[in-house]
Design a protein around this motif. Sequence first.
Motif, short mmCIF file in Angstrom:
data_model
loop_
_atom_site.label_atom_id
_atom_site.label_comp_id
_atom_site.label_asym_id
_atom_site.label_seq_id
_atom_site.Cartn_x
_atom_site.Cartn_y
_atom_site.Cartn_z
N LEU A 125 1.02 -1.31 -0.09
CA LEU A 125 0.00 0.04 -0.02
C LEU A 125 0.90 1.34 0.05
O LEU A 125 1.74 1.48 0.93
CB LEU A 125 -0.92 0.00 1.31
CG LEU A 125 -1.88 -1.08 1.33
CD1 LEU A 125 -2.65 -1.07 2.56
CD2 LEU A 125 -2.68 -1.21 0.15
N ALA A 126 0.61 1.92 -0.89
CA ALA A 126 1.30 3.57 -0.95
C ALA A 126 0.41 4.44 -0.41
O ALA A 126 0.93 5.61 0.22
CB ALA A 126 1.38 3.94 -2.47
N SER A 127 -1.02 4.14 -0.03
CA SER A 127 -1.84 5.08 0.53
C SER A 127 -2.71 4.50 1.39
O SER A 127 -3.18 3.09 0.85
CB SER A 127 -2.30 6.31 -0.08
OG SER A 127 -3.25 5.70 -1.20
N PRO A 128 -3.43 5.06 2.33
CA PRO A 128 -4.46 3.86 3.04
C PRO A 128 -5.56 3.60 2.20
O PRO A 128 -6.08 4.20 1.13
CB PRO A 128 -5.19 4.90 4.02
CG PRO A 128 -4.19 6.00 4.20
CD PRO A 128 -3.37 6.16 2.94
N LEU A 129 -6.16 2.26 2.34
CA LEU A 129 -7.26 1.84 1.60
C LEU A 129 -8.47 2.75 2.13
O LEU A 129 -8.46 3.05 3.17
CB LEU A 129 -7.42 0.34 1.88
CG LEU A 129 -6.49 -0.69 1.13
CD1 LEU A 129 -6.54 -1.79 1.74
CD2 LEU A 129 -6.43 -0.58 -0.41
N PRO A 130 -9.47 2.75 1.23
CA PRO A 130 -10.84 3.50 1.50
C PRO A 130 -11.31 2.56 2.63
O PRO A 130 -11.26 1.19 2.56
CB PRO A 130 -11.50 3.59 0.34
CG PRO A 130 -10.92 2.50 -0.70
CD PRO A 130 -9.75 2.52 -0.12
N ALA A 131 -12.20 3.15 3.51
CA ALA A 131 -12.81 2.20 4.52
C ALA A 131 -14.15 1.51 4.01
O ALA A 131 -14.49 2.07 2.84
CB ALA A 131 -13.39 3.21 5.78
N ILE A 132 -14.27 0.51 4.48
CA ILE A 132 -15.87 -0.25 4.18
C ILE A 132 -16.91 0.76 4.78
O ILE A 132 -17.08 0.68 5.84
CB ILE A 132 -15.93 -1.51 4.44
CG1 ILE A 132 -14.66 -2.50 3.99
CG2 ILE A 132 -16.92 -2.30 3.97
CD1 ILE A 132 -14.45 -2.52 2.59
N SER A 133 -17.63 1.52 3.72
CA SER A 133 -18.41 2.63 4.27
C SER A 133 -19.89 2.00 4.46
O SER A 133 -20.45 0.68 4.23
CB SER A 133 -18.61 3.58 3.46
OG SER A 133 -19.21 3.13 2.07
N ALA A 134 -20.69 2.42 5.41
CA ALA A 134 -21.83 2.13 5.86
C ALA A 134 -22.93 2.46 4.72
O ALA A 134 -23.84 1.73 4.34
CB ALA A 134 -22.23 2.78 7.04
N ASP A 135 -22.52 3.41 3.73
CA ASP A 135 -23.30 3.62 2.97
C ASP A 135 -23.48 2.60 1.70
O ASP A 135 -24.76 2.46 1.10
CB ASP A 135 -22.98 4.81 1.83
CG ASP A 135 -22.91 6.01 2.86
OD1 ASP A 135 -23.69 6.32 3.62
OD2 ASP A 135 -22.18 7.10 2.50
N GLY A 136 -22.30 1.69 1.41
CA GLY A 136 -22.55 0.85 0.44
C GLY A 136 -22.97 -0.43 1.01
O GLY A 136 -23.35 -1.51 0.22
N GLY A 137 -23.04 -0.83 2.25
CA GLY A 137 -23.38 -1.99 3.09
C GLY A 137 -22.32 -3.00 3.22
O GLY A 137 -21.19 -2.57 3.06
N ALA A 138 -22.86 -4.28 3.61
CA ALA A 138 -21.86 -5.23 4.04
C ALA A 138 -21.12 -5.49 2.93
O ALA A 138 -21.51 -5.63 1.79
CB ALA A 138 -22.72 -6.42 4.58
N VAL A 139 -19.75 -5.78 2.97
CA VAL A 139 -18.68 -6.38 1.98
C VAL A 139 -17.98 -7.58 2.78
O VAL A 139 -17.64 -7.67 3.75
CB VAL A 139 -17.75 -5.38 1.75
CG1 VAL A 139 -16.63 -5.88 0.79
CG2 VAL A 139 -18.33 -4.09 1.22
#
Length: 276
Positions: A125-139
């Motif tokens: 990783l060169a930069s932080p990954l995006p968080a798994i957001s509540a808007d998109g739902g479960a992953v």
Amino acid sequence: SPSGSSSLVLESERGAARALPRAIQPTDSVRKSAANAANAAGSPDGTVLRMRLNEDAVDDLVILRPDALTPTLKLSSPRATFTVSNTNDSGTGSLRAAIDSANSSPGADAIVFNISGTAPHTITLASPLPAISADGGAVMIDATSEPDFQNAPVVVLDGSNLAPGESGLVLIAADCLVRGLVINGLESDSNVGGGQAISIIGGGNCRIEGNYLGTNASGSAAVPNTTGVSIQISAGSVVGGTVAAARNVISGNESVGVTVNYDQTATANVISGNYI
């Protein structure tokens, strides 16, 4: 359980059913799904139980009807599946792109892996990954789907190039699952904290299974994070499990293996069967 009761919550961990504490209540979406499922099954007065009957962390529904000898099952399934096909930090086929796509897709989604070449497959990783957001739902992030997986993780998430204070995977959405990854090299910052391989914040009912957190790809040497798993303001998550495939190796980290914050919202979390 009496008809309409929501205080008894059952789940099965790959065949091992158990009762969860009454503090864990169905979400509004689960209540609506249960009611719709019961009505669709022709028995709105039937009892609907939440159970885990498949590989994701989203509740399945078991409908017990007074007019039927056998239960009706409503199994969860991903609305969309996104494939990680390379170890690039960004761009088409990357884990970052898959997370972005899942965050933009409503409902429960799956991220699977199909990376060519010889294992281990290291994503630096060169930069932080995006968080798994509540808007998109479960992953569901399932690295055991990688074709050369052989009962041990072969996909590595290397955070050693990130600035101190960042975390590997941040789960804000409820009902997420992370399975079969090696995550290492995350360092905390004395002012902002961080440094967790996996951070669960808010959503709850997540599953962390079969990962190596704080070791090299073979699990034979330490490549530390500051913390393996952090659970904050979140209820009902499970780290590990009672079967071998669910157990995490959480070792070599500089501070603690698993931390659960101690406010009143962090209830009914289970840490079980791990090698710490």
